[in-house]
Design an enzyme around this catalytic site. Structure first.
Site, PDB file in Angstrom:
ATOM      1  N   CYS A  70       1.733  -2.709  -9.492  1.00 29.93           N
ATOM      2  CA  CYS A  70       1.622  -1.362  -8.925  1.00 29.93           C
ATOM      3  C   CYS A  70       2.593  -0.497  -9.705  1.00 29.93           C
ATOM      4  CB  CYS A  70       1.962  -1.353  -7.432  1.00 29.93           C
ATOM      5  SG  CYS A  70       1.861   0.300  -6.695  1.00 29.93           S
TER       6      CYS A  70
ATOM      7  N   CYS B 142       4.659   2.420  -7.343  1.00 28.13           N
ATOM      8  CA  CYS B 142       5.622   1.989  -6.311  1.00 28.13           C
ATOM      9  C   CYS B 142       5.496   0.483  -6.166  1.00 28.13           C
ATOM     10  CB  CYS B 142       5.440   2.741  -5.007  1.00 28.13           C
ATOM     11  SG  CYS B 142       3.792   2.698  -4.295  1.00 28.13           S
ATOM     12  N   SER B 143       5.038  -0.008  -5.032  1.00 33.31           N
ATOM     13  CA  SER B 143       4.920  -1.465  -4.869  1.00 33.31           C
ATOM     14  C   SER B 143       3.836  -1.804  -3.862  1.00 33.31           C
ATOM     15  CB  SER B 143       6.259  -2.063  -4.435  1.00 33.31           C
ATOM     16  OG  SER B 143       6.747  -1.426  -3.263  1.00 33.31           O
ATOM     17  N   CYS B 144       2.676  -1.164  -3.976  1.00 34.09           N
ATOM     18  CA  CYS B 144       1.566  -1.474  -3.079  1.00 34.09           C
ATOM     19  C   CYS B 144       1.201  -2.955  -3.231  1.00 34.09           C
ATOM     20  CB  CYS B 144       0.365  -0.595  -3.408  1.00 34.09           C
ATOM     21  SG  CYS B 144       0.631   1.153  -3.014  1.00 34.09           S
TER      22      CYS B 144
END
Length: 219
Positions: free
Chosen positions: A121, A124-126
Site C-alpha cells: 500500500c 498508507c497501510s491498507c
C-alpha cells in the site's frame, strides 16, 4: 522463455485512502495513543514489554492469519472455489460469512509458475485485517511502501524470497477501496493432505507475497 517483467496494475482512479486509514501520526492517532498507554503501563511496572511483544507476535503470525490460511487451503483442494475466489472473492467471503475490518472489497491474486504477486500500500497501510490479522511493522514502513513498487525483486530477495529471472512480478497497490490477498502456490509433496494440515503451511507473509508457502518436509 517468458521475458522477465515487473509491473504495477492500472492506477486507481480514486486512490485517496479516505476514511479510516492508518497514515495519521498526530496525537489522536490510535497507534500513537496505544503506544503511549503501553509506555505508561511499562513505566509503572504494570505490564511486561516482553509479554506484550509475545502476544503481538502470536496474533501477527498464528491466530490472526488463520482465516486467510484456511481459505487458501480450501482453495488448493477445491478448483471451483479457487476459480470463484479469483473471479469474485467478495461473494465467496459473503457465502462463508467471513466478515470484519477492511475486507469490504477483496481481490485474490493467484501465484503460478512464472508469475508471482506481491501486495503493498503505497500511500498508507491498507491491509485485510479480518483475513490476515495484525499488519507487520515492515508492511507499514515507508521503505517497503516505496521500494516494493520500484524494485520488488530486490526487496523480496532481501526478505529471503529469490525468484527465477524469468518470473514475472506483479505488484498490487492496495487502497481504501480494494485490498488484495495473494493465493500462494500449493507446495509439492502435499498430495492427500487435509485442508487443516495444508493451512499450517500458509503463512501471513505468503498471503502478502513476500514468501512462499511453507515446506511440507520442514519441522
Amino acid at each position: 522463455m517468458q521475458r522477465s517483467t515487473t509491473r504495477r496494475p492500472p492506477v486507481h482512479d480514486d486512490h485517496t485512502h479516505h476514511g479510516d486509514h492508518h497514515s495519521r501520526r498526530d496525537a489522536s492517532s490510535p497507534e500513537i495513543r496505544a503506544q503511549a498507554l503501553e509506555d505508561l503501563l511499562v513505566a509503572k511496572g504494570l505490564a511486561d514489554p516482553e509479554r506484550i511483544d509475545a502476544i503481538i507476535q502470536r496474533y501477527e503470525h498464528d491466530i490472526g492469519p488463520m482465516i486467510g490460511a484456511n481459505l487458501v487451503a480450501r482453495a488448493w483442494l477445491d478448483p471451483d472455489l479457487h476459480r470463484r475466489l479469483l473471479s469474485d472473492a467478495d461473494a465467496v467471503l459473503a457465502d462463508m460469512d467471513i466478515r470484519g475490518a477492511e475486507i469490504e472489497h477483496i481481490e485474490v491474486k493467484a501465484n503460478a509458475p512464472g508469475v508471482h504477486n506481491v501486495v503493498v500500500c503505497t500511500l498508507c497501510s491498507c491491509y485485510p485485517w479480518a483475513l490476515l490479522g495484525l499488519p507487520p511493522n515492515w508492511y507499514k514502513s515507508p521503505e517497503y511502501r516505496a521500494r516494493a513498487v520500484r524494485e520488488p525483486r530486490a526487496v523480496l530477495a532481501e526478505m529471503g524470497l529469490v525468484l527465477d529471472t524469468d518470473t514475472e512480478v506483479r505488484v498490487w497497490d492496495s487502497s481504501s477501496e480494494t485490498r488484495f490477498l495473494v493465493l500462494p502456490e500449493r507446495p509439492a509433496g502435499t498430495q492427500g493432505w487435509s485442508a487443516e494440515r495444508l493451512a499450517t503451511l500458509v503463512t501471513r507473509d505468503s498471503m502478502i507475497g513476500v514468501a512462499r508457502a511453507g515446506d511440507p518436509t520442514g519441522p
